[in-house]
Design an enzyme around this catalytic site. Structure first.
Site, PDB file in Angstrom:
ATOM      1  N   TYR A 141       0.843  -1.211   0.000  1.00  0.00           N
ATOM      2  CA  TYR A 141       0.000   0.000   0.000  1.00  0.00           C
ATOM      3  C   TYR A 141       0.874   1.257   0.000  1.00  0.00           C
ATOM      4  O   TYR A 141       0.725   2.140  -0.861  1.00  0.00           O
ATOM      5  CB  TYR A 141      -0.928  -0.015   1.220  1.00  0.00           C
ATOM      6  CG  TYR A 141      -1.654   1.290   1.410  1.00  0.00           C
ATOM      7  CD1 TYR A 141      -2.560   1.744   0.451  1.00  0.00           C
ATOM      8  CD2 TYR A 141      -1.419   2.094   2.526  1.00  0.00           C
ATOM      9  CE1 TYR A 141      -3.214   2.964   0.611  1.00  0.00           C
ATOM     10  CE2 TYR A 141      -2.073   3.302   2.691  1.00  0.00           C
ATOM     11  CZ  TYR A 141      -2.965   3.736   1.731  1.00  0.00           C
ATOM     12  OH  TYR A 141      -3.599   4.936   1.897  1.00  0.00           O
ATOM     13  N   ASN A 170      -3.612   9.599  10.584  1.00  0.00           N
ATOM     14  CA  ASN A 170      -4.826   8.785  10.782  1.00  0.00           C
ATOM     15  C   ASN A 170      -6.090   9.631  10.723  1.00  0.00           C
ATOM     16  O   ASN A 170      -6.431  10.323  11.686  1.00  0.00           O
ATOM     17  CB  ASN A 170      -4.731   8.043  12.116  1.00  0.00           C
ATOM     18  CG  ASN A 170      -3.753   6.898  12.037  1.00  0.00           C
ATOM     19  OD1 ASN A 170      -2.561   7.110  11.780  1.00  0.00           O
ATOM     20  ND2 ASN A 170      -4.222   5.686  12.230  1.00  0.00           N
ATOM     21  N   HIS A 187     -10.505   0.057  11.107  1.00  0.00           N
ATOM     22  CA  HIS A 187      -9.885   1.190  11.803  1.00  0.00           C
ATOM     23  C   HIS A 187     -10.311   1.268  13.262  1.00  0.00           C
ATOM     24  O   HIS A 187     -11.445   0.963  13.609  1.00  0.00           O
ATOM     25  CB  HIS A 187     -10.216   2.497  11.079  1.00  0.00           C
ATOM     26  CG  HIS A 187      -9.645   2.546   9.701  1.00  0.00           C
ATOM     27  ND1 HIS A 187     -10.406   2.285   8.578  1.00  0.00           N
ATOM     28  CD2 HIS A 187      -8.387   2.750   9.275  1.00  0.00           C
ATOM     29  CE1 HIS A 187      -9.625   2.365   7.514  1.00  0.00           C
ATOM     30  NE2 HIS A 187      -8.394   2.642   7.906  1.00  0.00           N
TER      31      HIS A 187
HETATM   32  N1  UFG Z   1      -5.797  -1.239  16.366  1.00  0.00           N
HETATM   33  C1  UFG Z   1      -6.122  -2.062  17.433  1.00  0.00           C
HETATM   34  N2  UFG Z   1      -7.272  -2.786  17.354  1.00  0.00           N
HETATM   35  C2  UFG Z   1      -8.101  -2.757  16.283  1.00  0.00           C
HETATM   36  C3  UFG Z   1      -7.770  -1.899  15.188  1.00  0.00           C
HETATM   37  C4  UFG Z   1      -6.595  -1.152  15.265  1.00  0.00           C
HETATM   38  O1  UFG Z   1      -5.393  -2.146  18.424  1.00  0.00           O
HETATM   39  O2  UFG Z   1      -9.115  -3.472  16.285  1.00  0.00           O
HETATM   40  C5  UFG Z   1      -4.565  -0.439  16.445  1.00  0.00           C
HETATM   41  C6  UFG Z   1      -3.628  -0.702  15.279  1.00  0.00           C
HETATM   42  O3  UFG Z   1      -2.848  -1.832  15.554  1.00  0.00           O
HETATM   43  C7  UFG Z   1      -2.858   0.619  15.227  1.00  0.00           C
HETATM   44  C8  UFG Z   1      -3.892   1.658  15.683  1.00  0.00           C
HETATM   45  O4  UFG Z   1      -4.902   0.923  16.363  1.00  0.00           O
HETATM   46  O5  UFG Z   1      -1.811   0.604  16.140  1.00  0.00           O
HETATM   47  C9  UFG Z   1      -4.529   2.409  14.541  1.00  0.00           C
HETATM   48  O6  UFG Z   1      -4.977   1.463  13.580  1.00  0.00           O
HETATM   49  P1  UFG Z   1      -5.879   1.841  12.337  1.00  0.00           P
HETATM   50  O7  UFG Z   1      -6.179   0.580  11.602  1.00  0.00           O
HETATM   51  O8  UFG Z   1      -7.025   2.670  12.780  1.00  0.00           O
HETATM   52  O9  UFG Z   1      -4.951   2.791  11.476  1.00  0.00           O
HETATM   53  P2  UFG Z   1      -3.475   2.526  10.900  1.00  0.00           P
HETATM   54  O10 UFG Z   1      -2.572   3.404  11.697  1.00  0.00           O
HETATM   55  O11 UFG Z   1      -3.129   1.110  10.811  1.00  0.00           O
HETATM   56  O12 UFG Z   1      -3.670   2.981   9.381  1.00  0.00           O
HETATM   57  C10 UFG Z   1      -3.764   4.295   8.982  1.00  0.00           C
HETATM   58  C11 UFG Z   1      -4.527   4.389   7.667  1.00  0.00           C
HETATM   59  C12 UFG Z   1      -3.793   3.676   6.574  1.00  0.00           C
HETATM   60  C13 UFG Z   1      -2.388   4.189   6.495  1.00  0.00           C
HETATM   61  C14 UFG Z   1      -1.710   4.114   7.834  1.00  0.00           C
HETATM   62  C15 UFG Z   1      -0.369   4.753   7.796  1.00  0.00           C
HETATM   63  O13 UFG Z   1      -5.808   3.844   7.812  1.00  0.00           O
HETATM   64  O14 UFG Z   1      -4.433   3.896   5.348  1.00  0.00           O
HETATM   65  O15 UFG Z   1      -2.475   4.801   8.810  1.00  0.00           O
HETATM   66  O16 UFG Z   1       0.490   4.004   8.562  1.00  0.00           O
HETATM   67  F1  UFG Z   1      -1.659   3.459   5.630  1.00  0.00           F
END
Ligand code: UFG
Length: 325
Positions: A141, A170, A187
């Site tokens: 991605y 985020n 998310h």
């Molecule tokens: N998390 C949990 N439990 C869940 C879902 C998420 O603990 O059920 C944690 C994840 O592990 C992470 C944090 O919450 O540490 C945030 O997770 P998200 O999935 O909400 O967001 P991300 O940081 O993984 O992803 C976002 C965007 C992506 C982008 C990324 C950049 O949604 O498109 O930031 O690193 F690529």
């Protein structure tokens, strides 16, 4: 200006389209509704259902509409899916964006605001992350978005196509009538709020052994309306030259802090269970958005996590099924 918005039925695209209309711009939404929602598209926008995999249709539409600029939100955007199915990401994001850029060249549309991501940085060595921090994506991605950034730079040098690359951290929060609805949802904030609504039993905390004060991963949550205002400033500044900006609010919050704040906002206990780390998750991502603040005068209006979660909660509470009728 007349703005051609790809992915304008999605979460960030539909909210930016709404704010563009509020700012007096004309909007054409181009979306295949694969992950977007018909009802998210604001009234007042022209909607054309179409796919970025249809170059002839794109060129015809651009020739007919003659937009002043493109805002390109349309993309596949799930990190774990990109690891399992990289072909989808190189096709939907890289190849289809090349279709769009070709259609723009053919029709003389030479301004674009592009949705990039913090995922281009991978696991940064220094925090906060500035635009000078080396890019080093760790998943397809992030790679696909970085490849598009490279194409944009070369298209500017060779053909004078002006771009604004916006690297989102985020995105979170909602407008009263437009919010986040992914299927499946992955998310953190919407999942936590689904627990508060009784739609899920508990939230899983992915990783409690990170090198952070409470052991859970830290992210920079930026309100989607602040993202939208940055797009409008970037659009209006395109004539002065191409640019690349980080978009975050400059503060980091851990997964546990997000859950705790959601408990306080919703009044629900929100049970949480500890789970292993999710593969591909960096421990800490916090943006420096000094550059866009200095150059364009952008200021995030939502600086507290509580306000961001409260706005998301308002949408989830009043739209428990999202855009589903
Ligand atoms: N998390 C949990 N439990 C869940 C879902 C998420 O603990 O059920 C944690 C994840 O592990 C992470 C944090 O919450 O540490 C945030 O997770 P998200 O999935 O909400 O967001 P991300 O940081 O993984 O992803 C976002 C965007 C992506 C982008 C990324 C950049 O949604 O498109 O930031 O690193 F690529």
């Amino acid at each position: 200006m007349k703005v051609f918005v790809t992915g304008g039925a999605g979460y960030i695209g539909s909210i930016t389209a709404t704010e563009l209309l509020n700012a007096g711009h004309d909007v054409i939404v181009y979306d295949n509704l694969s992950t977007g929602h018909r009802d998210a598209i604001p009234e007042g926008a022209r909607f054309v259902r179409g796919d970025l995999g249809q170059p002839k249709k794109l060129a015809r539409l651009l020739a007919e509409e003659r937009p002043d600029a493109v805002m390109h939100f349309g993309a596949a955007s799930l990190v774990p899916e990109s690891v399992a199915n990289p072909a989808k990401y190189y096709r939907n994001n890289v190849a289809y964006t090349l279709n769009l850029l070709h259609a723009m060249l053919e029709t003389g549309v030479n301004r674009i605001v592009f949705s990039s991501t913090a995922a281009v940085y991978g696991i940064p060595k220094t925090i906060p992350i500035t635009e000078e921090t080396p890019t080093n994506p760790i998943n397809p991605y992030g790679e696909s978005k970085l490849m598009i950034e490279w194409m944009l730079r070369r298209f500017d040098e060779a053909y004078g196509m002006r771009y604004a690359i916006l690297r989102y951290f985020n995105a979170a929060g909602a407008l009263p009538n437009r919010g986040e609805h992914h299927d499946p949802e992955t998310h953190l904030i919407p999942l936590v709020l689904q627990v508060a609504l009784g739609q899920r039993e508990h939230i899983k905390i992915f990783g409690t052994d990170y090198p952070t004060p409470d052991g859970t991963a830290i992210r920079d949550y930026i309100h989607v309306q602040d993202l939208a205002s940055a797009h409008i400033l970037a659009l209006e500044a395109l004539d002065e030259g191409s640019r690349t900006y980080n978009l975050g609010n400059g503060q980091g919050f851990s997964v546990k802090q997000v859950i705790e704040t959601a408990r306080s906002v919703t009044g629900h206990p929100i049970p949480a269970v500890e789970a292993p780390r999710r593969p591909g998750d960096p421990p800490i991502l916090i943006a420096s958005s000094q550059r866009i603040q200095r150059e364009l005068g952008w200021r995030p209006r939502f600086t507290s996590l509580r306000e961001i979660i409260a706005s998301a909660w308002e949408w989830h509470r009043t739209h428990p099924n999202g855009y589903r009728r």
